[in-house]
Write an enzyme that holds these catalytic residues in place. Structure first.
Site, PDB file in Angstrom:
ATOM      1  N   CYS A  26     -16.162 -33.135  25.301  1.00 24.69           N
ATOM      2  CA  CYS A  26     -17.227 -34.061  25.663  1.00 24.69           C
ATOM      3  C   CYS A  26     -16.585 -35.136  26.529  1.00 24.69           C
ATOM      4  CB  CYS A  26     -17.909 -34.631  24.423  1.00 24.69           C
ATOM      5  SG  CYS A  26     -16.849 -35.678  23.401  1.00 24.69           S
ATOM      6  N   MET A  27     -17.094 -36.344  26.523  1.00 22.50           N
ATOM      7  CA  MET A  27     -16.555 -37.381  27.391  1.00 22.50           C
ATOM      8  C   MET A  27     -15.126 -37.776  27.031  1.00 22.50           C
ATOM      9  SD  MET A  27     -18.935 -38.098  29.607  1.00 22.50           S
ATOM     10  CE  MET A  27     -18.698 -39.766  30.239  1.00 22.50           C
TER      11      MET A  27
END
Length: 475
Positions: A26-27
């Site tokens: 994810c980020m």
């Protein structure tokens, strides 16, 4: 440590390639599905250079926090080593093996269930950011054109529509993207999931509703069935039903006929269930949830608004801690569909601002006591925190010290209380931090910025006086 070396080291500490089912990023986090937890050397992972934190919330699922940018590059190195990127069970390979992988990593507990919902929306984060920012800019440009601040000509008209198109390209078809990602999570063909999402928005739903007499001509919102009834909650439930049906058909369908007749029969069985049962029921549930939430987050009682905003912002960080914050996306969407914006998101977005304030206070103390290591960690995480990516500060600074993690939430609550009292609304749910002003409804932009500043200041003040010099020196 170089990305290739870090990837190699992490794979080794996770038990080797043979112990890894798949991975994704994810980020800020590398999310890994594993086979045997006993082969994972968690403490060694925590102590590895460039690793901010290690979490394992169940037997078959771990998360490694590496920070923005770094995690994407490490995931690329993992793929180069032959690690499968997570695409959802059922997308490829043997169905029974995929089913076992899904069942193995989804324990029957609330946290796991919430994480499944979060994982449906996590891959959409880049689109939420791009679409949200462009939607916000598009609204501002439209207002400036309408009041004559900027001229309405060929250039401005084309520019406005190109910017607006980016927002429309994602947010208008959120149901379809939700269907695709839900199918990946539940172990069915992503394209079939996309068909469920598409069906929920199609005009044929109106024809069916009218034919059955399920339309309320006087109050459209009280119709039993209508396009988008149930919203993305209905789509997720519909795809889950599809998964149950498709898996059972797989079991009895001869292999020679499977590729043709399993998807056909699945859709023929599920579509009537989805349209005639799931959409009406989830529509009623969605309206009930929305009405319940609005008793607090849209209340005209200023005291209720302040208390609600404070609690939402102060208690949001534990959800981020377990990676469950994306599980709130359906609730944001309910508000956006009903009111054209969400007041829940700008309130919880203050949690990250509280972290920034706490980190600033710790940086000042670290400079005074000579803790250069802590100062450098904070300096590295602050830019991302200001832009709404809070994990580097959470896992690298406030959570290891624990007390700042709490004081940051207490400070964020004041910003949450302010934006909720002002009924601040955003047109999208990403990005957060100061960048969220780009998709805040124009009339609330100033109030959102004030809320962020309140969270910075309150988080900094509470942390500065609650954390002693000795605690900073020892961090």
């Amino acid at each position: 440590m170089k990305n290739a070396d870090l990837a190699k080291r992490l794979v080794e500490l996770l038990g080797g390639k043979e112990n890894i089912v798949d991975a994704e990023n994810c980020m800020t986090r590398l999310r890994v599905t594993i086979k045997d937890r006993s082969k994972v050397r968690g403490e060694d992972i925590k102590n590895t250079e460039d690793v901010m934190a290690f979490m394992d919330t169940d037997e078959h699922y771990v998360q490694i926090v590496l920070g923005p940018g770094k995690v994407r590059d490490v995931m690329a190195e993992c793929k180069a080593m032959g690690i499968s990127e997570k695409t959802g069970a059922g997308a490829t390979g043997d169905w029974q093996a995929n089913k076992a992988a899904v069942q193995g990593r989804q324990n029957k507990n609330v946290v796991s269930k919430l994480r499944v919902i979060a994982d449906i929306f996590n891959p959409m984060i880049p689109a939420f950011i791009a679409g949200g920012i462009c939607n916000g800019f598009g609204r501002v440009i439209k207002i400036l054109m309408a009041n004559g601040t900027i001229p309405t000509n060929t250039f401005t008209t084309v520019s406005y529509n190109l910017i607006a198109l980016i927002g429309v390209a994602f947010l208008s078809y959120l149901a379809i993207f939700t269907g695709v990602n839900a199918a990946k999570q539940f172990g069915v063909s992503p394209m079939l999931g996309g068909m469920i999402g598409t069906a929920s928005t199609n005009a044929a739903i109106s024809t069916i509703a009218t034919t059955l007499g399920w339309v309320n001509e006087e109050v459209a919102a009280k119709s039993i069935l209508a396009p988008n009834a149930g919203g993305i909650i209905g789509v997720v439930v519909g795809v889950w039903v599809l998964a149950q049906v498709e898996k059972r058909i797989h079991k009895i369908m001869p292999s020679a006929l499977d590729i043709t007749f399993t998807p056909l029969l699945s859709m023929l069985i599920v579509m009537p269930i989805f349209v005639l049962m799931v959409m009406p029921v989830t529509g009623i549930i969605s309206v009930a949830i929305s009405n319940f939430l609005n008793m607090f987050i849209m209340s005209d009682n200023i005291v209720v608004s302040i208390i609600t905003g404070y609690l939402m912002a102060a208690l949001f960080l534990p959800l981020v801690l377990f990676g469950l914050h994306r599980g709130l996306t359906p609730l944001y969407t309910l508000q956006i569909e009903a009111y054209g914006g969400t007041s829940l998101f700008p309130a919880v977005a203050q949690a990250g601002a509280g972290q920034v304030g706490a980190a600033l206070a710790l940086w000042l103390k670290a400079r005074r006591v000579g803790n250069d290591r802590l100062r450098n960690v904070i300096a590295g995480g602050l830019p991302a925190g200001i832009l709404g990516i809070g994990e580097p500060l959470i896992y690298g600074v406030t959570l290891p010290m624990m007390k700042p993690f709490i004081t940051a939430g207490l400070g964020a609550g004041f910003g949450g209380a302010y934006v909720m009292a002002m009924h601040v609304m955003t047109a999208s749910t990403s990005p957060s931090g100061i960048l969220a002003v780009t998709h805040t409804l124009p009339e609330y932009m100033l109030h959102y910025v004030i809320g962020i500043l309140i969270s910075y200041v309150a988080g900094a003040i509470i942390t500065y006086f609650a954390i002693s010099d000795d605690e900073v020196r020892a961090a």
